[in-house]
Design a protein around this motif. Sequence first.
Motif, PDB file in Angstrom:
ATOM      1  N   TRP A  86       0.839  -1.199   0.000  1.00  0.00           N
ATOM      2  CA  TRP A  86       0.000   0.000   0.000  1.00  0.00           C
ATOM      3  C   TRP A  86       0.876   1.252   0.000  1.00  0.00           C
ATOM      4  O   TRP A  86       0.457   2.309  -0.527  1.00  0.00           O
ATOM      5  N   VAL A 146       0.861  11.451  -8.652  1.00  0.00           N
ATOM      6  CA  VAL A 146      -0.148  11.855  -9.635  1.00  0.00           C
ATOM      7  C   VAL A 146      -0.913  13.084  -9.136  1.00  0.00           C
ATOM      8  O   VAL A 146      -1.093  14.079  -9.869  1.00  0.00           O
ATOM      9  N   ILE A 147      -1.368  13.030  -7.881  1.00  0.00           N
ATOM     10  CA  ILE A 147      -2.147  14.142  -7.333  1.00  0.00           C
ATOM     11  C   ILE A 147      -1.287  15.395  -7.192  1.00  0.00           C
ATOM     12  O   ILE A 147      -1.725  16.513  -7.474  1.00  0.00           O
ATOM     13  N   ASP A 160       1.653   2.013  -3.608  1.00  0.00           N
ATOM     14  CA  ASP A 160       0.479   2.598  -4.266  1.00  0.00           C
ATOM     15  C   ASP A 160       0.260   4.046  -3.816  1.00  0.00           C
ATOM     16  O   ASP A 160      -0.053   4.917  -4.631  1.00  0.00           O
ATOM     17  N   LEU A 161       0.438   4.286  -2.498  1.00  0.00           N
ATOM     18  CA  LEU A 161       0.252   5.646  -1.987  1.00  0.00           C
ATOM     19  C   LEU A 161       1.293   6.594  -2.573  1.00  0.00           C
ATOM     20  O   LEU A 161       0.976   7.752  -2.919  1.00  0.00           O
ATOM     21  N   THR A 162       2.536   6.108  -2.722  1.00  0.00           N
ATOM     22  CA  THR A 162       3.583   6.950  -3.334  1.00  0.00           C
ATOM     23  C   THR A 162       3.219   7.337  -4.756  1.00  0.00           C
ATOM     24  O   THR A 162       3.387   8.493  -5.168  1.00  0.00           O
ATOM     25  N   LEU A 163       2.688   6.379  -5.503  1.00  0.00           N
ATOM     26  CA  LEU A 163       2.295   6.663  -6.888  1.00  0.00           C
ATOM     27  C   LEU A 163       1.136   7.647  -6.945  1.00  0.00           C
ATOM     28  O   LEU A 163       1.150   8.598  -7.742  1.00  0.00           O
ATOM     29  N   TRP A 164       0.144   7.456  -6.088  1.00  0.00           N
ATOM     30  CA  TRP A 164      -1.006   8.359  -6.100  1.00  0.00           C
ATOM     31  C   TRP A 164      -0.612   9.774  -5.666  1.00  0.00           C
ATOM     32  O   TRP A 164      -1.129  10.761  -6.195  1.00  0.00           O
ATOM     33  N   LEU A 165       0.294   9.867  -4.699  1.00  0.00           N
ATOM     34  CA  LEU A 165       0.756  11.194  -4.283  1.00  0.00           C
ATOM     35  C   LEU A 165       1.482  11.898  -5.424  1.00  0.00           C
ATOM     36  O   LEU A 165       1.364  13.121  -5.595  1.00  0.00           O
TER      37      LEU A 165
END
Length: 365
Positions: free
Chosen positions: A97, A107-108, A100-105
């Motif tokens: 997780w 992108v956002i 995944d959180l690193t990738l979403w951060l």
Amino acid sequence: MQTHTFKPDLPPPPMSVGVLGWLRSNLFSNWFNTLLTLLAAYLVWLIVPPLVQWAFIEADWNGSTRFDCTGEGACWVFIKERFSQFMYGFYPEELRWRVDLTLWLAVIGAAPLFVPMMPRKAIYGLAFLLVYPLLAFWLLHGGFFGLSEVETSQWGGLLLTLVIAAVGITGALPLGILLALGRRSEMPAIRVICVTFIEFWRGVPLITVLFMSSVMLPLFLPEGMHFDKLMRALIGVILFQSAYIAEVVRGGLQAIPKGQYEAAAAMGLGYWRMMGLVILPQALKLVIPGIVNTFIALFKDTSLVIIIGLFDLLNSIKQATTDPVWLGMATEGYVFAALVFWIFCFGMSRYSMHLERKLDTGHKR
């Protein structure tokens, strides 16, 4: 008095408009183009139908073992069963997780940079580039502020490929710009240092740089001093690619007319303000294709870390194909790797073309 009445315009010849017109002007304009068109159509007929039949029509999509692949086509069950390994490598499953959180951060955090009307975009972008790497390292590596540590030897798959490519691009671009400016400097010492650096790193293969950073460098470190293998590889990639970026940027600097330098100097701008406000924006715009081409080459060269035992996407797939349970699945694995690499490289290429159109000021010939 007799009045002349104009006749209505005749329609264009049917063979010069529509689909027939396009085919005639682009594919069958003369005998040589007609021959090339027929040859290309024959090659497509030879390659595409068998490929579609192997990849889709006769492929096996469902199951959990290789024995579920009973068709004559591709066994995509192999990719489905090993997908997590290809994405995360040996990263602990219960901690993925954080990836995944690193990738979403990312992108956002990067999304506002693509909003045209966002105010103070440069300040935000600089702050993002300073803060996000620290946050990403904390999430991925851990070891402090309550997160358990995950050694970089456990990173792998697409995660490792993206880390090497992102760090290499982020570090090589500013260093390459400084080297390009240094190579054109009027100060002999600065110019000699930059020229020596660029020519040295351009003359050494990347695979040699990675090998030296992994095997030879620890021999010169003080006893007991440990330097992470991935960190050594990242430094080697940044130094290697910065030499190529420097030459691309230098080409853009040489394309700027001398009048631009004189105009900036006449306005009383110092060296750094002249470069930052007048020269570099124009030079970088001119060399966008060359810079992106270097980035694409860097992204594909990440697979060379296999020489130092790091399991990037390609190496993870190669390792999976040697598993006795999945012997004979090399074709599916390498096709999947090619598709992933193509998606990222094509995305960078299209974004480069978008930037060229957006920044076009009518100087293109």
